[in-house]
Design an enzyme around this catalytic site. Sequence first.
Site, short mmCIF file in Angstrom:
data_model
loop_
_atom_site.label_atom_id
_atom_site.label_comp_id
_atom_site.label_asym_id
_atom_site.label_seq_id
_atom_site.Cartn_x
_atom_site.Cartn_y
_atom_site.Cartn_z
N TYR A 183 34.05 69.10 5.23
CA TYR A 183 33.19 68.30 4.37
C TYR A 183 33.83 66.94 4.09
CZ TYR A 183 30.26 67.20 0.28
OH TYR A 183 29.39 66.60 -0.60
N CYS A 184 35.08 66.95 3.64
CA CYS A 184 35.76 65.70 3.31
C CYS A 184 36.08 64.87 4.55
CB CYS A 184 37.01 65.97 2.50
SG CYS A 184 36.70 66.67 0.85
N VAL A 185 36.38 65.53 5.66
CA VAL A 185 36.58 64.79 6.91
C VAL A 185 35.32 64.02 7.27
CG1 VAL A 185 36.95 65.01 9.39
CG2 VAL A 185 38.38 66.31 7.81
N GLU A 186 34.17 64.67 7.14
CA GLU A 186 32.93 64.00 7.51
C GLU A 186 32.63 62.82 6.60
OE1 GLU A 186 28.76 65.06 9.50
OE2 GLU A 186 29.57 66.60 8.18
N HIS B 4 34.71 61.02 4.59
CA HIS B 4 35.67 59.91 4.60
C HIS B 4 35.92 59.37 6.00
CE1 HIS B 4 36.10 60.24 0.34
NE2 HIS B 4 36.08 61.55 0.51
#
Length: 348
Positions: A97-100, A102
């Site tokens: 989720y955070c990879v996508e 940021h």
Amino acid sequence: MTTPFLRPALRRSMAQVHRVAPVRPADAGKEVAGVFAEVEREFGMLAPPIGLHAASPAVLAASWVMLRETLVAGGRVDRATKEAVAAAVSAANSCPYCVEVHGTTLAALLPGASAPGSARAAVEASADWFRADRDQGVPPPFSAQAVPELVGVAVTFHYLNRMVNLFLAPSPLPTGLPAAARSAARAVLGRLMRRSARVAPPAGTSLDLLPSAPLPEDLRWAAGTPSVAGAFARAAAAVDAAGARSVPDGVRALLADRLADWDGRPPGISRGWVEDAVAALPADERPAGRLALLTAEASYQVDDGLVAGFRRGRPGDAALIELTSWAALTAARELGARLADRVPTAAG
């Protein structure tokens, strides 16, 4: 403009929260509503990784103050570099989720920059230093003055990744989209995030959301930037108080012992180590122990059964948020202290 399928998804962003009841802005109490309003104003939307904390208002404020004063507020470090660090840490923590979010924001901030001397090369050099398993002794490609912001971003995302893995789906985008529609939605999300990222609000204005507190010794790397130091001092105090309310003493001691010997790497696909670790706890504390240890060391392995086991003894959402928040920040602080040890001038 947002696309027809992304616009309603953004409006209903808190519906992505699971395992706790999401709090809608219209239903929030005064304290929660004030944090929600600031997040929407300065981040461009009510970010679910922050909103998921709403069952514990002080922990909600702590999560936002850390994110706001490191990633969002203006400072010495440009937003693209901070987004790159956020994405790198998120990848190391297996937080898609955070990879996508940021990674998409970074791509929107640095389109097409690929030459060796470009801004992208400098940004990626900083991000690479924060990746897992980096050799000790490698000098950082940024100044000591940048350490509070960049280590602060890393610690914030070591924290948020763990909470997101527990309480959000793997992607911020609607499920079931065809590949072409997903690509279009990601581009729209990037444009939305780029607009908010290009406006850096002044540092320090969120600190009044939490009472003043002394900076703990393990957070001394933040001392060179008062807004970052204030954010982490206040957030740490709020989360430590939450832990005192919702985490049994034996579990807090057990996690401290585990982290003292932890090499920072995920423990592997087996969860047998968890049962061995909690065996010495009283039976009624073992569900909390399992959940705390996995939140800290392998949050992506937490499942509904572990959460249900904890809820049988502590049924409220506030207790679940407070235990996992305390475990996540305890691990993040340990990892931040180790990062700071690689830049010994950081606290000057």
